[in-house]
Design a protein around this motif. Sequence first.
Motif, PDB file in Angstrom:
ATOM      1  N   THR A  58       0.859  -1.178   0.000  1.00  0.00           N
ATOM      2  CA  THR A  58       0.000   0.000   0.000  1.00  0.00           C
ATOM      3  C   THR A  58       0.897   1.230   0.000  1.00  0.00           C
ATOM      4  OG1 THR A  58      -0.044   0.202   2.406  1.00  0.00           O
ATOM      5  CG2 THR A  58      -1.742  -1.208   1.394  1.00  0.00           C
ATOM      6  N   LEU A  59       0.305   2.376  -0.247  1.00  0.00           N
ATOM      7  CA  LEU A  59       1.075   3.615  -0.206  1.00  0.00           C
ATOM      8  C   LEU A  59       1.675   3.824   1.185  1.00  0.00           C
ATOM      9  CD1 LEU A  59       2.035   6.118  -1.686  1.00  0.00           C
ATOM     10  CD2 LEU A  59      -0.122   7.217  -1.095  1.00  0.00           C
ATOM     11  N   GLN A  68      11.863   4.262   7.094  1.00  0.00           N
ATOM     12  CA  GLN A  68      12.824   3.368   7.736  1.00  0.00           C
ATOM     13  C   GLN A  68      14.220   3.571   7.144  1.00  0.00           C
ATOM     14  OE1 GLN A  68      12.079  -0.860   7.123  1.00  0.00           O
ATOM     15  NE2 GLN A  68      12.721  -1.268   9.212  1.00  0.00           N
ATOM     16  N   ALA A  69      14.289   3.713   5.835  1.00  0.00           N
ATOM     17  CA  ALA A  69      15.572   3.966   5.176  1.00  0.00           C
ATOM     18  C   ALA A  69      16.127   5.314   5.620  1.00  0.00           C
ATOM     19  CB  ALA A  69      15.413   3.931   3.661  1.00  0.00           C
ATOM     20  N   HIS A  70      15.255   6.305   5.739  1.00  0.00           N
ATOM     21  CA  HIS A  70      15.674   7.636   6.178  1.00  0.00           C
ATOM     22  C   HIS A  70      16.240   7.585   7.598  1.00  0.00           C
ATOM     23  CE1 HIS A  70      15.759  11.928   6.792  1.00  0.00           C
ATOM     24  NE2 HIS A  70      14.955  11.791   7.839  1.00  0.00           N
ATOM     25  N   ALA A  71      15.583   6.864   8.479  1.00  0.00           N
ATOM     26  CA  ALA A  71      16.029   6.758   9.874  1.00  0.00           C
ATOM     27  C   ALA A  71      17.419   6.143   9.973  1.00  0.00           C
ATOM     28  CB  ALA A  71      15.023   5.938  10.680  1.00  0.00           C
ATOM     29  N   LYS A  72      17.740   5.268   9.029  1.00  0.00           N
ATOM     30  CA  LYS A  72      19.050   4.616   9.027  1.00  0.00           C
ATOM     31  C   LYS A  72      20.079   5.386   8.209  1.00  0.00           C
ATOM     32  CE  LYS A  72      17.160  -0.011   9.578  1.00  0.00           C
ATOM     33  NZ  LYS A  72      16.984  -1.328   8.951  1.00  0.00           N
ATOM     34  N   GLY A  73      19.663   6.488   7.572  1.00  0.00           N
ATOM     35  CA  GLY A  73      20.590   7.268   6.752  1.00  0.00           C
ATOM     36  C   GLY A  73      21.018   6.548   5.492  1.00  0.00           C
ATOM     37  N   CYS A  74      20.152   5.714   4.946  1.00  0.00           N
ATOM     38  CA  CYS A  74      20.483   4.901   3.781  1.00  0.00           C
ATOM     39  C   CYS A  74      20.470   5.699   2.492  1.00  0.00           C
ATOM     40  CB  CYS A  74      19.479   3.763   3.643  1.00  0.00           C
ATOM     41  SG  CYS A  74      19.529   2.571   4.979  1.00  0.00           S
ATOM     42  N   LEU A  75      21.185   5.170   1.526  1.00  0.00           N
ATOM     43  CA  LEU A  75      21.106   5.649   0.150  1.00  0.00           C
ATOM     44  C   LEU A  75      19.983   4.846  -0.492  1.00  0.00           C
ATOM     45  CD1 LEU A  75      22.572   7.485  -1.907  1.00  0.00           C
ATOM     46  CD2 LEU A  75      23.962   5.510  -2.511  1.00  0.00           C
ATOM     47  N   LEU A  76      19.000   5.537  -1.028  1.00  0.00           N
ATOM     48  CA  LEU A  76      17.777   4.882  -1.484  1.00  0.00           C
ATOM     49  C   LEU A  76      17.583   5.072  -2.982  1.00  0.00           C
ATOM     50  CD1 LEU A  76      14.901   3.647  -0.713  1.00  0.00           C
ATOM     51  CD2 LEU A  76      14.155   6.009  -0.553  1.00  0.00           C
ATOM     52  N   TYR A  77      17.273   3.984  -3.657  1.00  0.00           N
ATOM     53  CA  TYR A  77      16.867   4.034  -5.070  1.00  0.00           C
ATOM     54  C   TYR A  77      15.402   3.657  -5.123  1.00  0.00           C
ATOM     55  CZ  TYR A  77      15.486   1.796  -9.410  1.00  0.00           C
ATOM     56  OH  TYR A  77      14.771   1.414 -10.493  1.00  0.00           O
ATOM     57  N   THR A  78      14.632   4.365  -5.895  1.00  0.00           N
ATOM     58  CA  THR A  78      13.263   3.955  -6.145  1.00  0.00           C
ATOM     59  C   THR A  78      12.913   4.233  -7.589  1.00  0.00           C
ATOM     60  OG1 THR A  78      10.966   4.138  -5.421  1.00  0.00           O
ATOM     61  CG2 THR A  78      12.262   6.139  -5.353  1.00  0.00           C
ATOM     62  N   SER A  79      12.186   3.292  -8.162  1.00  0.00           N
ATOM     63  CA  SER A  79      11.724   3.500  -9.525  1.00  0.00           C
ATOM     64  C   SER A  79      10.466   4.357  -9.462  1.00  0.00           C
ATOM     65  CB  SER A  79      11.436   2.172 -10.202  1.00  0.00           C
ATOM     66  OG  SER A  79      10.383   1.498  -9.540  1.00  0.00           O
ATOM     67  N   PRO A  80      10.185   5.103 -10.501  1.00  0.00           N
ATOM     68  CA  PRO A  80       8.946   5.871 -10.510  1.00  0.00           C
ATOM     69  C   PRO A  80       7.748   4.935 -10.366  1.00  0.00           C
ATOM     70  CG  PRO A  80      10.377   6.573 -12.275  1.00  0.00           C
ATOM     71  CD  PRO A  80      10.988   5.322 -11.682  1.00  0.00           C
ATOM     72  N   SER A  81       6.762   5.377  -9.654  1.00  0.00           N
ATOM     73  CA  SER A  81       5.583   4.576  -9.426  1.00  0.00           C
ATOM     74  C   SER A  81       4.342   5.346  -9.828  1.00  0.00           C
ATOM     75  CB  SER A  81       5.507   4.198  -7.944  1.00  0.00           C
ATOM     76  OG  SER A  81       4.318   3.511  -7.669  1.00  0.00           O
ATOM     77  N   PRO A  82       3.335   4.680 -10.355  1.00  0.00           N
ATOM     78  CA  PRO A  82       2.134   5.377 -10.770  1.00  0.00           C
ATOM     79  C   PRO A  82       1.264   5.814  -9.605  1.00  0.00           C
ATOM     80  CG  PRO A  82       1.866   3.037 -11.117  1.00  0.00           C
ATOM     81  CD  PRO A  82       3.282   3.262 -10.671  1.00  0.00           C
ATOM     82  N   ARG A  83       1.617   5.423  -8.394  1.00  0.00           N
ATOM     83  CA  ARG A  83       0.795   5.777  -7.237  1.00  0.00           C
ATOM     84  C   ARG A  83       0.989   7.191  -6.808  1.00  0.00           C
ATOM     85  NH1 ARG A  83       1.800   0.589  -3.529  1.00  0.00           N
ATOM     86  NH2 ARG A  83       1.874  -0.820  -5.220  1.00  0.00           N
TER      87      ARG A  83
END
Length: 83
Positions: A58-59, A68-83
């Motif tokens: 879900t969104l 969660q990634a932000h809290a850990k200071g991660c480098l995040l990749y995300t593909s564009p999503s239609p949502r």
Amino acid sequence: MKVFFIGAGPGDPELLTLKAARIIGQCSVCLYAGSLVPVEVVDCAPENARVVDTAPLTLNETHAEIMQAHAKGCLLYTSPSPR
């Protein structure tokens, strides 16, 4: 945290730009829309990376993954999503 939104073009992993492959290869978290992007696109993610198909999420669940990634200071990749 740094977030990269990388378009996967027609979805062929061999058509990723060198920069896209390099960024995915450095990310500790990879979120991708499996309904639009084949898992082979994120195969170049590090072995210990958290790779999540967001298509069945879900969104709110997707947002929780990002937070969660932000809290850990991660480098995040995300593909564009239609949502």
